[in-house]
Design a protein around this motif. Structure first.
Motif, PDB file in Angstrom:
ATOM      1  N   ILE A  69       0.899  -1.205  -0.001  1.00 20.25           N
ATOM      2  CA  ILE A  69       0.045  -0.034   0.036  1.00 20.25           C
ATOM      3  C   ILE A  69       0.875   1.286   0.168  1.00 20.25           C
ATOM      4  N   PRO A  70       0.647   2.175  -0.843  1.00 21.30           N
ATOM      5  CA  PRO A  70       1.646   3.393  -0.775  1.00 21.30           C
ATOM      6  C   PRO A  70       1.775   4.156   0.350  1.00 21.30           C
ATOM      7  N   VAL A  71       2.963   4.381   0.562  1.00 19.62           N
ATOM      8  CA  VAL A  71       3.160   5.455   1.764  1.00 19.62           C
ATOM      9  C   VAL A  71       2.943   6.863   1.341  1.00 19.62           C
ATOM     10  N   LEU A  72       3.131   7.148   0.068  1.00 13.13           N
ATOM     11  CA  LEU A  72       2.889   8.477  -0.404  1.00 13.13           C
ATOM     12  C   LEU A  72       1.488   8.653  -1.204  1.00 13.13           C
ATOM     13  N   ASN A  73       0.525   9.488  -0.897  1.00 18.32           N
ATOM     14  CA  ASN A  73      -0.739   9.295  -1.661  1.00 18.32           C
ATOM     15  C   ASN A  73      -0.228  10.726  -2.847  1.00 18.32           C
ATOM     16  N   ASN A  74      -1.338  10.820  -3.489  1.00 17.05           N
ATOM     17  CA  ASN A  74      -1.077  11.600  -4.747  1.00 17.05           C
ATOM     18  C   ASN A  74      -0.975  13.194  -4.162  1.00 17.05           C
ATOM     19  N   LYS A  75      -1.786  13.304  -2.953  1.00 13.88           N
ATOM     20  CA  LYS A  75      -1.326  14.678  -2.322  1.00 13.88           C
ATOM     21  C   LYS A  75       0.130  15.129  -1.998  1.00 13.88           C
ATOM     22  N   MET A  76       0.676  13.904  -1.239  1.00 10.70           N
ATOM     23  CA  MET A  76       1.896  14.260  -0.832  1.00 10.70           C
ATOM     24  C   MET A  76       3.039  14.221  -1.865  1.00 10.70           C
ATOM     25  N   LEU A  77       2.804  13.319  -2.847  1.00 11.58           N
ATOM     26  CA  LEU A  77       3.545  13.504  -4.092  1.00 11.58           C
ATOM     27  C   LEU A  77       3.539  14.882  -4.578  1.00 11.58           C
ATOM     28  N   GLY A  78       2.300  15.430  -4.540  1.00 11.67           N
ATOM     29  CA  GLY A  78       2.222  16.839  -5.280  1.00 11.67           C
ATOM     30  C   GLY A  78       2.812  17.842  -4.393  1.00 11.67           C
ATOM     31  N   LEU A  79       2.687  17.768  -3.188  1.00 14.39           N
ATOM     32  CA  LEU A  79       3.516  18.640  -2.239  1.00 14.39           C
ATOM     33  C   LEU A  79       5.022  18.343  -2.135  1.00 14.39           C
ATOM     34  N   THR A  80       5.496  17.241  -2.377  1.00 13.99           N
ATOM     35  CA  THR A  80       6.928  17.010  -2.385  1.00 13.99           C
ATOM     36  C   THR A  80       7.494  17.540  -3.836  1.00 13.99           C
ATOM     37  N   LYS A  81       6.695  17.602  -4.594  1.00 14.85           N
ATOM     38  CA  LYS A  81       7.370  17.992  -6.024  1.00 14.85           C
ATOM     39  C   LYS A  81       7.345  19.387  -6.088  1.00 14.85           C
ATOM     40  N   LEU A  82       6.337  19.996  -5.455  1.00 10.86           N
ATOM     41  CA  LEU A  82       6.377  21.523  -5.514  1.00 10.86           C
ATOM     42  C   LEU A  82       7.637  22.065  -4.579  1.00 10.86           C
ATOM     43  N   VAL A  83       7.813  21.366  -3.418  1.00 14.33           N
ATOM     44  CA  VAL A  83       8.917  21.675  -2.513  1.00 14.33           C
ATOM     45  C   VAL A  83      10.307  21.446  -3.251  1.00 14.33           C
ATOM     46  N   SER A  84      10.320  20.286  -3.918  1.00 15.95           N
ATOM     47  CA  SER A  84      11.578  20.213  -4.744  1.00 15.95           C
ATOM     48  C   SER A  84      11.788  21.131  -5.910  1.00 15.95           C
ATOM     49  N   ALA A  97      12.737  14.091   3.140  1.00 13.20           N
ATOM     50  CA  ALA A  97      12.340  15.327   4.187  1.00 13.20           C
ATOM     51  C   ALA A  97      10.896  15.142   4.691  1.00 13.20           C
ATOM     52  N   ALA A  98       9.909  14.389   3.964  1.00 12.32           N
ATOM     53  CA  ALA A  98       8.928  14.422   4.494  1.00 12.32           C
ATOM     54  C   ALA A  98       8.670  12.934   5.166  1.00 12.32           C
ATOM     55  N   LEU A  99       9.338  12.270   5.049  1.00 10.60           N
ATOM     56  CA  LEU A  99       9.105  10.755   5.820  1.00 10.60           C
ATOM     57  C   LEU A  99       9.860  10.790   7.017  1.00 10.60           C
ATOM     58  N   PRO A 100       9.434  10.086   7.947  1.00 20.26           N
ATOM     59  CA  PRO A 100      10.362   9.659   9.075  1.00 20.26           C
ATOM     60  C   PRO A 100      11.500   8.573   8.912  1.00 20.26           C
ATOM     61  N   VAL A 101      12.294   8.779   9.578  1.00 19.55           N
ATOM     62  CA  VAL A 101      13.802   7.976   9.536  1.00 19.55           C
ATOM     63  C   VAL A 101      13.424   6.597   9.362  1.00 19.55           C
ATOM     64  N   GLY A 102      12.377   5.984  10.124  1.00 20.81           N
ATOM     65  CA  GLY A 102      12.105   4.647  10.005  1.00 20.81           C
ATOM     66  C   GLY A 102      11.604   4.186   8.443  1.00 20.81           C
ATOM     67  N   LEU A 103      10.743   4.883   8.038  1.00 15.43           N
ATOM     68  CA  LEU A 103      10.354   4.732   6.410  1.00 15.43           C
ATOM     69  C   LEU A 103      11.628   4.650   5.723  1.00 15.43           C
ATOM     70  N   VAL A 225       4.829  19.152   9.470  1.00  9.33           N
ATOM     71  CA  VAL A 225       3.918  19.724   8.331  1.00  9.33           C
ATOM     72  C   VAL A 225       3.736  19.102   7.310  1.00  9.33           C
ATOM     73  N   PHE A 226       4.576  17.495   7.313  1.00  2.00           N
ATOM     74  CA  PHE A 226       4.260  16.460   6.180  1.00  2.00           C
ATOM     75  C   PHE A 226       3.657  15.520   6.817  1.00  2.00           C
ATOM     76  N   ALA A 227       2.817  15.557   7.851  1.00  2.00           N
ATOM     77  CA  ALA A 227       2.074  14.594   8.480  1.00  2.00           C
ATOM     78  C   ALA A 227       0.889  13.838   7.475  1.00  2.00           C
ATOM     79  N   PRO A 228       0.926  12.546   7.324  1.00  2.00           N
ATOM     80  CA  PRO A 228       0.313  12.017   6.253  1.00  2.00           C
ATOM     81  C   PRO A 228      -1.497  11.850   6.526  1.00  2.00           C
ATOM     82  N   PHE A 229      -1.893  12.945   7.073  1.00  2.55           N
ATOM     83  CA  PHE A 229      -3.455  12.794   7.128  1.00  2.55           C
ATOM     84  C   PHE A 229      -4.018  13.019   5.835  1.00  2.55           C
ATOM     85  N   THR A 230      -5.125  12.112   5.686  1.00  5.24           N
ATOM     86  CA  THR A 230      -5.709  11.989   4.248  1.00  5.24           C
ATOM     87  C   THR A 230      -6.890  12.662   4.030  1.00  5.24           C
ATOM     88  N   ASN A 231      -7.105  13.618   5.318  1.00  3.11           N
ATOM     89  CA  ASN A 231      -8.575  14.525   5.519  1.00  3.11           C
ATOM     90  C   ASN A 231      -8.205  15.435   6.356  1.00  3.11           C
TER      91      ASN A 231
END
Length: 625
Positions: A69-84, A97-103, A225-231
């Motif tokens: 199951i994806p750890v990055l949804n489409n919104k997070m991919l969009g945000l990280t691309k914009l940050v990049s 930068a958006a993901l915790p060390v464990g991931l 700020v990168f917390a993976p809330f879907t809502n």
């Protein structure tokens, strides 16, 4: 055949194609982590796209699909691309930068089906690359933390009724814990706290709860700020002007700016708050881009500000006494009447300069170009830049003479002088090495650690030793930071704030004596506008470093020559030595760029930098330094 487009957490602005093996062909969704081979190393990468074609002749296969199951949804991919794009980093660096060390280390994660967002579809490509970040921004100014949290509670209630989540940012762990305690009074359940310095497994546990919808409120430092809330329904940035929101590693993002990006992409409201707003936010309020909400100050008697002109005490300065007669007299009266005094001095150690009076030798760091500071308590010479420590010497290392002298001052010298003048007083100290505080102190001497305590502190009299140094820093934000510092010092004083200075003309202005921040900010905006500095433009620093001085210097000159005529929208300044020039064995040079909108030149500047070879030199870019 199908190919996974994989972003790697490397400073290489490329997305790499890998063949999807037959075993994963039916289940290799965008947003999952994969293990791939890159330059004889196995690295964790992130699938950002799927393609049926590739331009690479020999494509390596994906070694392992880590997630189902994806750890990055489409919104997070969009945000990280914009940050990049905005911060001129690779997409992989922005993702990491958006993901915790464990991931990032490849640890397994449990994502519930109920926590899944809508699956990534081809039409979602519009989200990635979407730069429309307009959103409703409320700027909350004034009041204590408790008063501001009451305002936050109203907005959080509204969002929770919509069954949505809230991210609450604070620049420091201690302040986060204070906010957490206040919020838990109304929201005892479904609330968590996170910061990147905690245990990797604990950080991952909180990340899982946010992704699975098991919590509604997350309080944390900048990475939250990168917390993976879907809502997600609301982002709150407390003390938005704090330096702690700026990441010091690539992509050098600022959490306030990322919060603006995320709120704009997800079309949700954002609350920024501060008693001393950043000039960028103040300007946005003036232009009506942000809605200002002010908390009225309680009617209490304001402490007066007294300016002690150190130029009047020439003989005293020759005797190396750090206290002016004005401050010394106030200290005498305060200690005799049982009042408390806080003295602020933002310098470490005892002496800032150690030299030989005979040959002129000055003690310097072996790895840096910084001078060593004498710490009396440790009996060592310490480098403030890299932390190197050396044993104290009695004879000059160069000429073997015993003419070693100590010049300058720090917190230890001030405490030594206070013990001489006030031998009976209870004197305490707060700095990085002494975070604890005796509650029965009479005189407290403190560095900037004073503002990072997890409890409220005040005194009848507050003294500031040589705030002039704050203006000597080569930083266009120095005045802005000085105003914020004086505001914080004034908030500690109940009766009087005494500022010692050698430039009283600056501090004696009416708006300074009364600390009218709006007038000071307006004057600063006029200067920034004339010089075309932020918030009227954006700055980008190209940071070059190399082990060889001549090579680093020539590379910076060559890079400047190739960029200065790149585009009319880009203003390029000649390379300058960084301060310090040498740090941890590397020689540093900076090239400053000015641009109206960093996103407008992302593709052009990245493409040009790819073409330029800098052998033996490493390059990093920092936007909005």
């Amino acid at each position: 055949m199908r190919y996974a487009r994989v972003a790697l957490g490397l400073p290489i602005d490329e997305v790499f194609d890998y063949l999807i093996p037959e075993a994963y062909s039916n289940n290799c969704p965008v947003g999952c982590r994969v293990l791939v081979s890159f330059l004889k190393r196995n690295l964790i990468g992130y699938i950002v796209g799927i393609s049926s074609r590739t331009k690479v002749s020999k494509v390596k296969p994906v070694i392992k699909l880590i997630d189902q199951i994806p750890v990055l949804n489409n919104k997070m991919l969009g945000l990280t691309k914009l940050v990049s794009d905005y911060y001129y980093s690779s997409w992989g660096q922005a993702i990491e930068a958006a993901l915790p060390v464990g991931l990032r280390r490849g640890l397994a994660v449990s994502i519930l089906e109920t926590g899944l967002p809508a699956p990534f579809a081809p039409g979602d490509d519009a989200i990635i690359g979407n730069n429309d970040t307009s959103c409703e921004v409320i700027f909350l100014r004034g009041g204590s933390l408790k008063e501001r949290v009451k305002v936050y509670d109203e907005q959080i209630d509204r969002v929770r009724k919509q069954k949505k989540s809230v991210i609450m940012l604070s620049p420091e762990v201690k302040r986060c814990l204070n906010i957490l305690d206040l919020l838990k009074k109304n929201y005892p359940d479904r609330i968590e706290f996170t910061h990147r310095k905690e245990n990797a497994k604990e950080d991952l546990r909180v990340w899982e709860k946010a992704r699975n919808g098991s919590i509604d409120i997350l309080v944390g430092t900048r990475s939250a700020v990168f917390a993976p809330f879907t809502n997600l329904g609301l982002i709150i940035v407390e003390n938005e002007d704090a330096y702690g929101y700026k990441d010091e590693r690539s992509p050098y993002y600022h959490a306030r700016e990322v919060a603006l990006m995320r709120a704009g992409l997800e079309k949700i409201p954002l609350i920024l708050s501060s008693n001393t707003p950043s000039l960028e936010s103040y300007y946005a309020v003036k232009r009506k881009k942000y809605t200002l909400v002010s908390i009225a100050d309680k009617k209490i008697e304001e402490p007066k500000i007294t300016i002690a002109d150190m130029r009047q005490y020439g003989q005293r300065q020759k005797s190396k006494m750090l206290l002016s007669p004005v401050l010394e007299d106030k200290l005498h009266k305060a200690t005799q009447s049982g009042k408390k005094v806080i003295i602020f001095i933002n310098r470490k150690g005892y002496a800032s300069f150690v030299y030989c009076q005979k040959c002129g030798y000055a003690a310097a760091c072996d790895k840096c170009s910084s001078k060593l500071i004498f710490h009396f308590e440790e009996k060592k010479l310490v480098c403030n830049s890299c932390g190197l420590k050396k044993m104290l010497f009695n004879l000059c290392p160069r000429c073997n003479a015993d003419y070693i002298r100590y010049k300058g001052y720090g917190i230890e010298k001030l405490i030594s002088q206070l013990h001489l003048v006030f031998p009976q007083a209870k004197i305490s100290r707060i700095d990085k090495e002494h975070p604890g505080l005796s509650p029965d102190f009479q005189i407290l001497v403190a560095t900037e650690m004073l503002f990072h305590l997890d409890y409220a502190l005040s005194a009848e009299v507050v003294g500031a030793i040589n705030l002039d140094n704050a203006l000597n820093i080569i930083n266009f934000r120095s005045s802005e930071k000085l105003y914020a510092l004086i505001y914080r010092l004034k908030s500690l004083a109940t009766e009087e704030l005494i500022i010692q200075t050698a430039i009283p003309e600056l501090f004696l202005a009416g708006e300074f004596i009364n600390l009218e921040l709006d007038k000071l900010y307006d004057a600063e905006l006029k200067e920034r506008s004339a010089l075309r500095l932020p918030p009227f433009t954006h700055l980008i620093t190209l940071k070059l470093r190399g082990k060889n001085l001549q090579r680093a210097q020539s590379s910076s000159t060559n890079l400047y020559e190739k960029l200065k005529t790149l585009d009319k929208r880009l203003e390029v300044f000649e390379p300058l030595e960084a301060i310090p020039l040498k740090l941890r064995g590397w020689f540093h040079f900076n090239i400053l760029l000015k641009v109206k909108n960093p996103l407008s030149l992302t593709k052009l500047l990245k493409a040009r930098l790819k073409e330029i070879r800098l052998p033996g030199v490493r390059l990093a870019m920092e936007v909005d330094p």
